[in-house]
Write an enzyme that holds these catalytic residues in place. Structure first.
Site, PDB file in Angstrom:
ATOM      1  N   GLY A   1      38.878  33.525-103.060  1.00 11.29           N
ATOM      2  CA  GLY A   1      38.807  32.295-103.551  1.00 11.29           C
ATOM      3  C   GLY A   1      39.880  31.511-103.733  1.00 11.29           C
TER       4      GLY A   1
ATOM      5  CD  GLU B   1      29.339  26.206-102.042  1.00 11.38           C
ATOM      6  OE1 GLU B   1      29.752  26.744-102.937  1.00 11.38           O
ATOM      7  OE2 GLU B   1      30.211  26.618-100.693  1.00 11.38           O
TER       8      GLU B   1
ATOM      9  CG  HIS C   1      27.721  27.947 -96.997  1.00 10.21           C
ATOM     10  ND1 HIS C   1      28.429  29.210 -96.969  1.00 10.21           N
ATOM     11  CD2 HIS C   1      28.284  27.204 -97.934  1.00 10.21           C
ATOM     12  CE1 HIS C   1      29.251  29.193 -97.843  1.00 10.21           C
ATOM     13  NE2 HIS C   1      29.129  28.226 -98.496  1.00 10.21           N
TER      14      HIS C   1
ATOM     15  CG  LEU D   1      42.655  34.945 -99.314  1.00 11.60           C
ATOM     16  CD1 LEU D   1      42.728  33.761 -98.327  1.00 11.60           C
ATOM     17  CD2 LEU D   1      43.850  34.851-100.315  1.00 11.60           C
TER      18      LEU D   1
ATOM     19  CG  ASP E   1      35.129  26.190-102.763  1.00 10.12           C
ATOM     20  OD1 ASP E   1      34.403  26.094-103.508  1.00 10.12           O
ATOM     21  OD2 ASP E   1      35.112  26.654-101.604  1.00 10.12           O
TER      22      ASP E   1
END
Ligand SMILES: *[C@@H]1O[C@H](CO)[C@@H](O)[C@H](O)[C@H]1NC(C)=O
Ligand SMILES: *[C@@H]1O[C@H](CO)[C@@H](O)[C@H](O)[C@H]1NC(C)=O
Length: 445
Positions: free
Chosen positions: A361, A161, A244, A359, A325
């Site tokens: 993740g 990624e 992204h 957060l 994820d």
């Protein structure tokens, strides 16, 4: 005359019931509901030999054999093993953090085994945007490697990624390792990741042929040089995903025309939907002559609102691929942890940077994503299961062997209760001893 017929018949009968000693044993799974050909099939069985699903008719008629083992599934649902396209780590292990060879392998084994508890039998370990030296150290561990009941889930190759992503949609990636352009096209990609090279320079750079181990690349097509490189990446057997990214709808559609087939964590870290320029999200409504890409959905109800999940599903149900994820706290008990450079607190289904509301993740598991997907969309059981089996398998071009229950496919199976909890798991035809999987927690503090 009569006697010899009887003798011949009894010889045939004996041949039928006795397994041939030198042939691999055959298992027949009965009393189950099977996900097969877009339906839940009742009153059928699954036949397995040498790690593969076999055709019982051929087996029975030509080999004249009965199964060596008959296994009663007690009415459970049987789906192909789940496939995950995007997971950064679990059980305290972060795939993007280089370690000494043996320590990295030990962590990988822990994840490979641990993921079986959630029904995941194959996956793409995901690496966040990193420097070349990190790719060169971690990627050789992540090439295709077949799983087993002992060694855990199959690694399908890495999902890288970045780092060819838009800094305006950086998410939690590190700015200083991003690549702003790829003016030398494929060569730039090879240099950064260390893909197996054709050019002399690339070969000199790479001492390890095994660096050719990337399955998915997430990139932003609007970066200079990236759009035109997509066909080369696809030719190299890599699945190209848009993510992204600040691409507008024209750029996003051009990426698809060039061969991109996936959208990385739809809605997160991309141009947002605007009615005049729907951006990357607008690919869900593409004109009919353009194949609509698959899209990854983080189905934890936090990173994507349930209504957004339903909008995506309603507009393109056959494109849905559920992803966790997840980060390295997935699978760990609640508490405080030091994970890499981060101090985090895990509470219920969330992980925060310690002492903040930020957060860190996702920590959802893939089986929980399936349950959420049904809850959020009211889709059918078949649709929910295909979003973690057939769809990712087709995306990755492995739908002849994974993500399906049909003769010739790998016997990776998940047995599920009616409320979709994982009860039993098979990898390559062998049952996993789920109780023996002990993913001991990392040091708490
Ligand atoms: C998308 O961006 C490109 C490049 O900046 C531009 O030429 C094109 O007109 C834009 N398309 C839309 C629909 O905004
Ligand atoms: C983590 O900490 C180490 C040592 O302090 C540092 O070298 C490294 O750059 C840090 N990594 C990240 C991702 O911040």
């Amino acid at each position: 005359m009569k006697l010899s017929i009887i003798a011949a018949l009894s010889v045939a009968a004996a041949a039928l019931v006795m397994s041939k000693e030198n042939e691999p044993k055959v298992t027949k799974i009965i009393n189950c509901r099977i996900l097969r050909d877009h339906k839940i099939v009742e009153k059928d069985a699954i036949w397995i030999q040498s790690g593969k699903i076999i055709d019982p008719h051929k087996f029975f008629w030509y080999q004249k054999r009965l199964p060596d083992v008959v296994l009663d599934a007690e009415g459970l649902i049987i789906a192909p093993g789940f496939i995950e396209a995007q997971i950064n780590g679990a059980f305290g292990v972060d795939f993007s953090v280089p370690m000494d060879h043996d320590i990295y392998e030990k962590g990988l084994l822990k994840v490979n085994r641990g993921l079986l508890k959630y029904g995941t039998t194959s996956y793409c370990p995901t690496i966040v945007s990193s420097s070349s030296s990190v790719y060169h150290r971690v990627l050789p561990h992540l090439k295709l490697r077949a799983g087993s009941a002992e060694t855990g889930a199959t690694i399908l190759g890495a999902h890288v990624e970045g780092p060819f992503i838009n800094k305006a949609r950086i998410g939690a990636h590190e700015l200083k390792v991003l690549q702003a352009s790829a003016n030398d096209g494929y060569k730039n990609f090879k240099e950064v990741y260390g893909l197996e090279g054709e050019t002399p320079e690339a070969q000199r750079k790479l001492s390890d042929k095994d660096l050719n181990c990337i399955k998915i690349i997430t990139c932003a097509p609007e970066l200079e040089g990236v759009m035109d490189t997509i066909p080369d990446l696809v030719k190299a057997g890599i699945t190209v995903s848009v993510g992204h990214s600040m691409a507008n709808i024209s750029q996003a559609e051009r990426a698809v025309e060039n061969g991109a087939t996936f959208i990385t964590h739809l809605f997160n870290a991309m141009s947002q939907f605007h009615h005049r320029d729907p951006g990357v999200i607008g690919l869900l409504g593409s004109r009919l002559d353009l194949p609509r890409p698959y899209y990854g959905l983080i189905c934890d109800g936090i990173h994507v609102h349930p209504n957004s999940v339903k909008i995506a599903y309603d507009s393109h149900p056959k494109g849905a691929i559920l992803i966790t994820d997840a980060m390295s706290a997935m699978g760990l008990p609640l508490g405080n942890y030091q994970l890499g450079n981060m101090s985090v607190t895990k509470e219920d289904d969330r992980v925060y940077i310690e002492g903040t509301e930020t957060l860190a993740g996702s920590v959802i598991t893939l089986d929980a994503c399936v349950r959420n997907f049904i809850k959020f969309t009211h889709c059918s059981l078949v649709e929910a299961l295909e979003a973690v089996t057939l769809h990712p398998a087709t995306l990755l071009g492995i739908q002849d062997t994974k993500g399906v229950i049909k003769p010739g496919a790998d016997a990776d199976l998940v047995f599920l209760s009616d409320d979709l909890y994982v009860k039993r798991v098979f990898v390559a035809g062998e049952e996993v001893d789920l109780k023996s999987i002990d993913v001991e927690a990392v040091e708490k503090f």
